[in-house]
Write a protein that holds these residues in place. Structure first.
Motif, PDB file in Angstrom:
ATOM      1  N   VAL A 230       4.251  41.074  14.235  1.00  9.41           N
ATOM      2  CA  VAL A 230       4.518  42.476  13.912  1.00  9.41           C
ATOM      3  C   VAL A 230       5.633  42.992  14.812  1.00  9.41           C
ATOM      4  O   VAL A 230       5.592  42.800  16.035  1.00  9.41           O
ATOM      5  CB  VAL A 230       3.242  43.326  14.112  1.00  9.41           C
ATOM      6  CG1 VAL A 230       3.559  44.801  13.908  1.00  9.41           C
ATOM      7  CG2 VAL A 230       2.154  42.874  13.154  1.00  9.41           C
TER       8      VAL A 230
ATOM      9  N   GLU B  79       7.651  46.561  15.618  1.00  2.83           N
ATOM     10  CA  GLU B  79       7.673  48.005  15.383  1.00  2.83           C
ATOM     11  C   GLU B  79       8.962  48.597  15.927  1.00  2.83           C
ATOM     12  O   GLU B  79       9.363  48.310  17.058  1.00  2.83           O
ATOM     13  CB  GLU B  79       6.449  48.654  16.034  1.00  2.83           C
ATOM     14  CG  GLU B  79       5.170  48.264  15.311  1.00  2.83           C
ATOM     15  CD  GLU B  79       3.928  48.735  16.043  1.00  2.83           C
ATOM     16  OE1 GLU B  79       2.925  48.986  15.361  1.00  2.83           O
ATOM     17  OE2 GLU B  79       3.963  48.859  17.283  1.00  2.83           O
ATOM     18  N   VAL B  80       9.587  49.413  15.100  1.00  2.00           N
ATOM     19  CA  VAL B  80      10.881  50.002  15.434  1.00  2.00           C
ATOM     20  C   VAL B  80      10.782  51.512  15.264  1.00  2.00           C
ATOM     21  O   VAL B  80      10.216  51.992  14.276  1.00  2.00           O
ATOM     22  CB  VAL B  80      11.994  49.435  14.512  1.00  2.00           C
ATOM     23  CG1 VAL B  80      13.315  50.139  14.752  1.00  2.00           C
ATOM     24  CG2 VAL B  80      12.139  47.931  14.710  1.00  2.00           C
ATOM     25  N   MET B  81      11.298  52.238  16.215  1.00  2.00           N
ATOM     26  CA  MET B  81      11.294  53.709  16.127  1.00  2.00           C
ATOM     27  C   MET B  81      12.704  54.233  16.364  1.00  2.00           C
ATOM     28  O   MET B  81      13.485  53.627  17.091  1.00  2.00           O
ATOM     29  CB  MET B  81      10.365  54.304  17.203  1.00  2.00           C
ATOM     30  CG  MET B  81       8.888  54.047  16.966  1.00  2.00           C
ATOM     31  SD  MET B  81       8.248  54.859  15.479  1.00  2.00           S
ATOM     32  CE  MET B  81       8.256  56.577  15.981  1.00  2.00           C
TER      33      MET B  81
ATOM     34  N   GLY C  57       8.793  55.749  12.008  1.00  2.00           N
ATOM     35  CA  GLY C  57       9.453  54.494  12.350  1.00  2.00           C
ATOM     36  C   GLY C  57       9.142  53.431  11.326  1.00  2.00           C
ATOM     37  O   GLY C  57       8.711  53.717  10.216  1.00  2.00           O
ATOM     38  N   LYS C  58       9.363  52.176  11.696  1.00  2.00           N
ATOM     39  CA  LYS C  58       9.175  51.070  10.766  1.00  2.00           C
ATOM     40  C   LYS C  58       8.291  50.009  11.395  1.00  2.00           C
ATOM     41  O   LYS C  58       8.353  49.776  12.602  1.00  2.00           O
ATOM     42  CB  LYS C  58      10.519  50.403  10.446  1.00  2.00           C
ATOM     43  CG  LYS C  58      11.453  51.238   9.631  1.00  2.00           C
ATOM     44  CD  LYS C  58      12.762  50.485   9.425  1.00  2.00           C
ATOM     45  CE  LYS C  58      13.823  51.395   8.856  1.00  2.00           C
ATOM     46  NZ  LYS C  58      15.153  50.991   9.255  1.00  2.00           N
ATOM     47  N   ARG C  59       7.508  49.369  10.549  1.00  2.00           N
ATOM     48  CA  ARG C  59       6.709  48.237  10.985  1.00  2.00           C
ATOM     49  C   ARG C  59       7.055  47.048  10.095  1.00  2.00           C
ATOM     50  O   ARG C  59       6.977  47.127   8.871  1.00  2.00           O
ATOM     51  CB  ARG C  59       5.219  48.580  10.861  1.00  2.00           C
ATOM     52  CG  ARG C  59       4.277  47.429  11.102  1.00  2.00           C
ATOM     53  CD  ARG C  59       2.849  47.880  10.832  1.00  2.00           C
ATOM     54  NE  ARG C  59       1.936  46.752  10.834  1.00  2.00           N
ATOM     55  CZ  ARG C  59       1.088  46.497  11.838  1.00  2.00           C
ATOM     56  NH1 ARG C  59       1.033  47.281  12.884  1.00  2.00           N
ATOM     57  NH2 ARG C  59       0.294  45.449  11.766  1.00  2.00           N
TER      58      ARG C  59
ATOM     59  N   GLU D 225       6.179  43.086   9.152  1.00  2.00           N
ATOM     60  CA  GLU D 225       5.188  42.016   9.316  1.00  2.00           C
ATOM     61  C   GLU D 225       5.868  40.720   8.896  1.00  2.00           C
ATOM     62  O   GLU D 225       6.208  40.536   7.720  1.00  2.00           O
ATOM     63  CB  GLU D 225       3.941  42.309   8.482  1.00  2.00           C
ATOM     64  CG  GLU D 225       3.232  43.574   8.972  1.00  2.00           C
ATOM     65  CD  GLU D 225       1.912  43.838   8.285  1.00  2.00           C
ATOM     66  OE1 GLU D 225       1.631  43.171   7.276  1.00  2.00           O
ATOM     67  OE2 GLU D 225       1.167  44.696   8.764  1.00  2.00           O
TER      68      GLU D 225
ATOM     69  N   GLU E  58      18.103  52.953  17.317  1.00  2.00           N
ATOM     70  CA  GLU E  58      16.663  52.708  17.292  1.00  2.00           C
ATOM     71  C   GLU E  58      16.231  51.901  18.516  1.00  2.00           C
ATOM     72  O   GLU E  58      17.047  51.252  19.169  1.00  2.00           O
ATOM     73  CB  GLU E  58      16.281  51.908  16.028  1.00  2.00           C
ATOM     74  CG  GLU E  58      16.571  52.613  14.729  1.00  2.00           C
ATOM     75  CD  GLU E  58      16.515  51.675  13.521  1.00  2.00           C
ATOM     76  OE1 GLU E  58      15.958  52.087  12.499  1.00  2.00           O
ATOM     77  OE2 GLU E  58      17.029  50.546  13.612  1.00  2.00           O
TER      78      GLU E  58
ATOM     79  N   SER F 230       7.678  47.360  19.869  1.00  2.00           N
ATOM     80  CA  SER F 230       6.681  46.338  20.110  1.00  2.00           C
ATOM     81  C   SER F 230       6.944  45.111  19.255  1.00  2.00           C
ATOM     82  O   SER F 230       7.368  45.221  18.110  1.00  2.00           O
ATOM     83  CB  SER F 230       5.283  46.906  19.798  1.00  2.00           C
ATOM     84  OG  SER F 230       4.328  45.868  19.808  1.00  2.00           O
TER      85      SER F 230
ATOM     86  N   ASP G 110      -3.370  43.826  17.689  1.00  2.00           N
ATOM     87  CA  ASP G 110      -3.740  45.238  17.598  1.00  2.00           C
ATOM     88  C   ASP G 110      -4.761  45.483  16.483  1.00  2.00           C
ATOM     89  O   ASP G 110      -5.072  46.613  16.144  1.00  2.00           O
ATOM     90  CB  ASP G 110      -2.499  46.104  17.365  1.00  2.00           C
ATOM     91  CG  ASP G 110      -1.757  45.719  16.088  1.00  2.00           C
ATOM     92  OD1 ASP G 110      -2.229  44.807  15.391  1.00  2.00           O
ATOM     93  OD2 ASP G 110      -0.743  46.341  15.800  1.00  2.00           O
TER      94      ASP G 110
ATOM     95  N   ASP H  88       7.392  42.567  24.462  1.00  2.00           N
ATOM     96  CA  ASP H  88       7.659  43.855  23.854  1.00  2.00           C
ATOM     97  C   ASP H  88       8.957  44.450  24.386  1.00  2.00           C
ATOM     98  O   ASP H  88       9.630  45.210  23.727  1.00  2.00           O
ATOM     99  CB  ASP H  88       6.504  44.834  24.105  1.00  2.00           C
ATOM    100  CG  ASP H  88       5.302  44.425  23.272  1.00  2.00           C
ATOM    101  OD1 ASP H  88       5.402  43.413  22.569  1.00  2.00           O
ATOM    102  OD2 ASP H  88       4.281  45.111  23.344  1.00  2.00           O
TER     103      ASP H  88
END
Lengths: 122, 287
Positions: free
Chosen positions: A5, A7-9, A40-42, A44, A73, A77, A84, A106
């Protein structure tokens, strides 16, 4: 098959028009207790092979390079799904022990990734 | 880089989702160059002398606007050519690709007001020494020579500085056909061309903004209104060498009378985008 995973914000200091629009909609619903939203974006990402630190580092580098634009951006994580408790394969990952809680990747941990971040900001 | 003989060849790359490739090609032809259609999926630049990355919504703006297109096979060649000094222009989505490809600094984010915007936009050409903007300086000189004192219809436009809000300039200072205003204060050419985007907010780190401003790398700046929340009203930037230029507004939609923005003289008569393409011709042809 492990799932990683990412994660981008949007950068915290930058305006997030999407989040602002969502926050506005919520406030019009009378949800006055909600004071802010950021969107943001997740990602997978399914990978072949073992769930080890090497593949995590590889995906972390890819995240800095492609999945996020470090000018606008931040990569928040990079972790195995399951760490998680969310994600496509979380249950299977837990069942097989294919899970790490190691979050040391991370942050951009390789010198190349750090250099890339510096370059992106310069 | 000079051209040995014949009209300069300008490549216009079509990506999946490009919209304005034909408009850009037409603008190229209108100034007397040869437009060469290029395809995103090849590594072949077909020996062109310059490249235009057109506007549109390549790959549906998936991931980030311009991000996936910036990884196209042909972009590897575009990056190499740009680094070797070939003139490269990115319009709108093309500008987004150039930032994603790290050929230009900064990035573009969703408009601060959240809306898609489509309007005729006044701009100041801040840097007229790039491969794509030198024609504005030449055109301004011609105009001054013609007009004598040069107190043209655009003189009042100088009152509004960068970021000045208000509506004074929206219609009153539109340029004449084949002619455009220049700020009385700075002499910088002022033009009106269409702007249409959903993700046109230019952002960069404070250091980058300071460097752009300090080194004169801001090529175009919004006048009258900041339409999308861009930092420092930046509408377009150039690299230090002046061969790579990107801007959000669309010069290729203001190149032919009858199809451009309205002006004080006549509806849709604005052709303020034309000198941009003429600039390229001048920079490619031997002096």
């Amino acid at each position: 098959m492990p799932t990683i995973v990412v994660e981008v914000m949007p950068k915290a200091e930058l305006l997030d028009p999407q989040g602002k629009a969502v926050a506005g909609a919520l406030s019009r619903q009378g949800r006055s207790e909600i004071t802010g939203v950021r969107v943001g974006k997740r990602f997978e990402i399914e990978v072949a092979g073992p769930a080890d630190d090497a593949i995590l580092a590889e995906v972390a580098a890819l995240a800095d390079e492609l999945l996020a634009n470090l000018v606008i951006e931040d990569v928040i994580s990079v972790h195995f799904a399951g760490a998680d408790g969310f994600g496509l394969d979380a249950a299977a990952d837990f069942a097989s022990g294919n899970v790490t809680t190691d979050t040391s990747f991370d942050e951009a941990s390789t010198p190349e990734a750090q250099a890339e971040i510096r370059e992106g900001l310069s | 880089m000079g051209v040995a003989s014949g009209a300069p060849r300008v490549g216009v790359v079509t990506f999946p989702g490009s919209l304005d490739d034909r408009d850009a090609a037409r603008a190229v032809r209108l100034v007397g160059a040869t437009a060469v259609p290029l395809w995103h999926g090849t590594h072949d630049l077909e020996g062109v002398d310059a490249i235009i990355l057109p506007g549109g919504f390549s790959y549906g703006d998936y991931l980030r606007a311009g991000a996936i297109a910036s990884l196209s096979p042909i972009m590897a060649e575009v990056v190499t050519a740009a680094e070797a000094g070939m003139p490269v222009l990115g319009i709108c989505n093309g500008f987004q690709m150039l930032t994603e490809a790290h050929l230009l600094p900064g990035g573009l984010i969703r408009n601060d007001h959240g809306n898609f915007i489509c309007r005729d936009q006044r701009l100041r050409v801040e840097n007229t020494s790039t491969a794509w903007t030198s024609g504005y300086a030449a055109a301004a000189r011609d105009r001054a020579a013609l007009a004598g004192t040069g107190d043209g219809p655009g003189g009042s436009g100088a009152a509004g500085g960068p970021g000045a809000s208000g509506t004074a300039g929206r219609s009153g200072t539109a340029s004449a056909t084949g002619d455009f205003a220049s700020s009385a204060a700075s002499g910088a050419p002022e033009i009106t061309i269409p702007l249409k985007n959903g993700e046109g907010g230019y952002i960069a780190s404070a250091e980058t903004i300071a460097r752009l401003e300090g080194e004169g790398l801001v090529a175009f700046r919004y006048l009258d209104v900041n339409p999308n929340g861009s930092m420092n009203d930046i509408a377009g930037v150039t690299n230090a060498r002046g061969n790579v230029v990107g801007l959000m507004p669309h010069p290729e939609h203001a190149v032919e009378p009858g199809f451009g923005p309205d002006t004080a003289l006549a509806m849709r008569s604005g052709i303020d985008g034309l000198p941009l393409f003429a600039s390229l011709l001048a920079s490619l042809l031997p002096a």
